[in-house]
Design a protein around this motif. Structure first.
Motif, PDB file in Angstrom:
ATOM      1  N   PRO A 163       3.279  13.459  12.008  1.00 25.39           N
ATOM      2  CA  PRO A 163       2.470  13.165  13.199  1.00 25.39           C
ATOM      3  C   PRO A 163       0.964  13.277  12.956  1.00 25.39           C
ATOM      4  O   PRO A 163       0.258  13.990  13.669  1.00 25.39           O
ATOM      5  CB  PRO A 163       2.958  14.203  14.202  1.00 25.39           C
ATOM      6  CG  PRO A 163       3.368  15.371  13.376  1.00 25.39           C
ATOM      7  CD  PRO A 163       3.955  14.773  12.122  1.00 25.39           C
ATOM      8  N   HIS A 164       0.471  12.602  11.934  1.00 24.85           N
ATOM      9  CA  HIS A 164      -0.956  12.492  11.647  1.00 24.85           C
ATOM     10  C   HIS A 164      -1.211  11.100  11.080  1.00 24.85           C
ATOM     11  O   HIS A 164      -0.304  10.486  10.497  1.00 24.85           O
ATOM     12  CB  HIS A 164      -1.398  13.562  10.651  1.00 24.85           C
ATOM     13  CG  HIS A 164      -1.365  14.953  11.184  1.00 24.85           C
ATOM     14  ND1 HIS A 164      -2.322  15.457  12.043  1.00 24.85           N
ATOM     15  CD2 HIS A 164      -0.465  15.952  10.985  1.00 24.85           C
ATOM     16  CE1 HIS A 164      -2.019  16.705  12.348  1.00 24.85           C
ATOM     17  NE2 HIS A 164      -0.898  17.037  11.722  1.00 24.85           N
ATOM     18  N   SER A 165      -2.406  10.616  11.212  1.00 22.28           N
ATOM     19  CA  SER A 165      -2.728   9.270  10.739  1.00 22.28           C
ATOM     20  C   SER A 165      -2.717   9.211   9.218  1.00 22.28           C
ATOM     21  O   SER A 165      -2.928  10.229   8.542  1.00 22.28           O
ATOM     22  CB  SER A 165      -4.102   8.851  11.255  1.00 22.28           C
ATOM     23  OG  SER A 165      -5.119   9.618  10.627  1.00 22.28           O
ATOM     24  N   PRO A 166      -2.496   8.016   8.647  1.00 20.01           N
ATOM     25  CA  PRO A 166      -2.561   7.868   7.188  1.00 20.01           C
ATOM     26  C   PRO A 166      -3.903   8.315   6.622  1.00 20.01           C
ATOM     27  O   PRO A 166      -3.949   8.906   5.533  1.00 20.01           O
ATOM     28  CB  PRO A 166      -2.339   6.367   6.984  1.00 20.01           C
ATOM     29  CG  PRO A 166      -1.538   5.934   8.165  1.00 20.01           C
ATOM     30  CD  PRO A 166      -2.048   6.774   9.302  1.00 20.01           C
ATOM     31  N   ALA A 167      -4.997   8.071   7.350  1.00 19.10           N
ATOM     32  CA  ALA A 167      -6.320   8.457   6.852  1.00 19.10           C
ATOM     33  C   ALA A 167      -6.442   9.966   6.699  1.00 19.10           C
ATOM     34  O   ALA A 167      -7.006  10.460   5.712  1.00 19.10           O
ATOM     35  CB  ALA A 167      -7.401   7.937   7.797  1.00 19.10           C
ATOM     36  N   LYS A 168      -5.902  10.720   7.639  1.00 21.87           N
ATOM     37  CA  LYS A 168      -5.978  12.179   7.562  1.00 21.87           C
ATOM     38  C   LYS A 168      -5.133  12.700   6.400  1.00 21.87           C
ATOM     39  O   LYS A 168      -5.587  13.578   5.634  1.00 21.87           O
ATOM     40  CB  LYS A 168      -5.517  12.799   8.874  1.00 21.87           C
ATOM     41  CG  LYS A 168      -6.465  12.552  10.048  1.00 21.87           C
ATOM     42  CD  LYS A 168      -5.906  13.124  11.346  1.00 21.87           C
ATOM     43  CE  LYS A 168      -6.839  12.871  12.523  1.00 21.87           C
ATOM     44  NZ  LYS A 168      -6.271  13.362  13.806  1.00 21.87           N
ATOM     45  N   LEU A 169      -3.920  12.196   6.262  1.00 24.02           N
ATOM     46  CA  LEU A 169      -3.069  12.622   5.152  1.00 24.02           C
ATOM     47  C   LEU A 169      -3.709  12.279   3.815  1.00 24.02           C
ATOM     48  O   LEU A 169      -3.710  13.094   2.880  1.00 24.02           O
ATOM     49  CB  LEU A 169      -1.696  11.953   5.254  1.00 24.02           C
ATOM     50  CG  LEU A 169      -0.549  12.721   5.919  1.00 24.02           C
ATOM     51  CD1 LEU A 169      -0.246  14.007   5.181  1.00 24.02           C
ATOM     52  CD2 LEU A 169      -0.826  12.986   7.374  1.00 24.02           C
ATOM     53  N   PHE A 170      -4.273  11.085   3.742  1.00 25.06           N
ATOM     54  CA  PHE A 170      -4.923  10.661   2.505  1.00 25.06           C
ATOM     55  C   PHE A 170      -6.067  11.608   2.133  1.00 25.06           C
ATOM     56  O   PHE A 170      -6.186  12.038   0.978  1.00 25.06           O
ATOM     57  CB  PHE A 170      -5.459   9.236   2.678  1.00 25.06           C
ATOM     58  CG  PHE A 170      -6.228   8.721   1.494  1.00 25.06           C
ATOM     59  CD1 PHE A 170      -5.580   8.066   0.453  1.00 25.06           C
ATOM     60  CD2 PHE A 170      -7.606   8.874   1.419  1.00 25.06           C
ATOM     61  CE1 PHE A 170      -6.285   7.587  -0.640  1.00 25.06           C
ATOM     62  CE2 PHE A 170      -8.317   8.393   0.326  1.00 25.06           C
ATOM     63  CZ  PHE A 170      -7.658   7.754  -0.705  1.00 25.06           C
ATOM     64  N   ASP A 171      -6.901  11.960   3.103  1.00 26.25           N
ATOM     65  CA  ASP A 171      -8.042  12.832   2.815  1.00 26.25           C
ATOM     66  C   ASP A 171      -7.601  14.212   2.337  1.00 26.25           C
ATOM     67  O   ASP A 171      -8.215  14.799   1.434  1.00 26.25           O
ATOM     68  CB  ASP A 171      -8.913  12.973   4.071  1.00 26.25           C
ATOM     69  CG  ASP A 171      -9.685  11.698   4.383  1.00 26.25           C
ATOM     70  OD1 ASP A 171      -9.803  10.833   3.485  1.00 26.25           O
ATOM     71  OD2 ASP A 171     -10.162  11.555   5.530  1.00 26.25           O
ATOM     72  N   VAL A 172      -6.540  14.738   2.914  1.00 22.44           N
ATOM     73  CA  VAL A 172      -6.057  16.062   2.517  1.00 22.44           C
ATOM     74  C   VAL A 172      -5.463  16.027   1.110  1.00 22.44           C
ATOM     75  O   VAL A 172      -5.716  16.920   0.292  1.00 22.44           O
ATOM     76  CB  VAL A 172      -5.016  16.578   3.538  1.00 22.44           C
ATOM     77  CG1 VAL A 172      -4.346  17.847   3.030  1.00 22.44           C
ATOM     78  CG2 VAL A 172      -5.693  16.856   4.878  1.00 22.44           C
ATOM     79  N   CYS A 201      -2.706  19.583   7.525  1.00 21.00           N
ATOM     80  CA  CYS A 201      -3.282  18.686   8.537  1.00 21.00           C
ATOM     81  C   CYS A 201      -3.264  19.355   9.907  1.00 21.00           C
ATOM     82  O   CYS A 201      -4.234  19.228  10.673  1.00 21.00           O
ATOM     83  CB  CYS A 201      -2.521  17.377   8.587  1.00 21.00           C
ATOM     84  SG  CYS A 201      -2.897  16.240   7.238  1.00 21.00           S
ATOM     85  N   ASP A 202      -2.183  20.050  10.228  1.00 18.43           N
ATOM     86  CA  ASP A 202      -2.112  20.773  11.503  1.00 18.43           C
ATOM     87  C   ASP A 202      -3.256  21.792  11.587  1.00 18.43           C
ATOM     88  O   ASP A 202      -3.907  21.943  12.637  1.00 18.43           O
ATOM     89  CB  ASP A 202      -0.777  21.508  11.638  1.00 18.43           C
ATOM     90  CG  ASP A 202       0.404  20.568  11.775  1.00 18.43           C
ATOM     91  OD1 ASP A 202       0.160  19.381  12.072  1.00 18.43           O
ATOM     92  OD2 ASP A 202       1.539  21.019  11.585  1.00 18.43           O
TER      93      ASP A 202
END
Length: 238
Positions: A71-80, A232-233
């Motif tokens: 439940p997070h956008s691809p952009a957020k997962l990518f950055d992490v 991400c959370d």
């Protein structure tokens, strides 16, 4: 009673003689039966400790994969995932992590076009950059430090992070002949959802280490996506 017993015995002997004649006939059936009997009585080859025989390559190389909707956008997962310097703070079994230098490898610096293979998997207009990172991993009695070339590919809808271990580095231990990891991020059903796929592909140099390394990466493949989801959370909330 004696007369009936004698007749029964005679009948049994006659049946046995007929069976013997059928086996030891001119057709050669005797040889066939003897061969079958010998085969059944011959000692059979047994695998060591009852474990089926496998080739060295089967033992030394493995691939593990896992996929999950997060439940997070691809952009957020990518950055992490791209923030390798922070891995030691939350990634399971990661003892230390640091980026050594940027701009090494295939596509050059930020903004370079992805290769045709990568473009097919991500997006034709994807940008690509790369850097060197050093990771140290620990699992029970197993501990290893290695250098990787990390490649970031980011397009309009899809993104990927790939890490390839530099197995021929001067200070490489020789444990791995190949160690590749790949993250892929695709949009979910809405903006704050991402389909994440994580793959590990490795080959160790020694059969002796294969079992321990295999157990380690099997655990890693199960826990990695959850670890980055929790990160991400922590950073972005739910």
């Amino acid at each position: 009673w004696s007369h009936r017993a004698s007749r029964a015995l005679a009948s049994s002997l006659l049946a046995a003689r007929r069976a013997s004649n059928a086996t030891v006939g001119p057709s050669g059936a005797c040889a066939s039966s003897t061969a079958a009997l010998a085969s059944s009585l011959a000692p059979r080859r047994r695998d060591f400790f009852g474990v089926p025989s496998t080739s060295a390559d089967d033992v030394r190389e493995k691939t593990f994969s896992s996929t999950k909707l997060v439940p997070h956008s691809p952009a957020k997962l990518f950055d992490v995932v791209a923030d390798v310097d922070k891995y030691e703070e939350f990634v399971p079994f990661c003892v230390a992590s640091r980026v050594l230098r940027r701009g090494r490898g295939g596509g050059g610096g930020w903004g370079a076009k992805a290769s045709s293979r990568d473009a097919n998997e991500t997006n034709a207009s994807a940008t690509r950059s790369s850097f060197e990172a050093e990771l140290e991993i620990g699992f029970k009695l197993f501990n290893e430090r290695y250098l990787s070339v990390v490649t970031l590919e980011k397009g309009a809808t899809h993104a990927a992070v790939t890490a390839e271990a530099v197995t021929d580095a001067p200070d490489a231990s020789g444990l791995f002949e190949r160690l590749d990891t790949r993250w892929r991020f695709a949009p979910g059903s809405h903006d704050d959802e991402c389909e994440v796929r994580f793959d590990i592909d490795f080959r160790v140099g020694s059969v002796i280490h294969a079992h321990a390394v295999g157990l380690f990466f099997e655990e890693v493949s199960k826990m990695q996506i959850e670890a980055f989801e929790e990160r991400c959370d922590e950073l972005y909330g739910r």
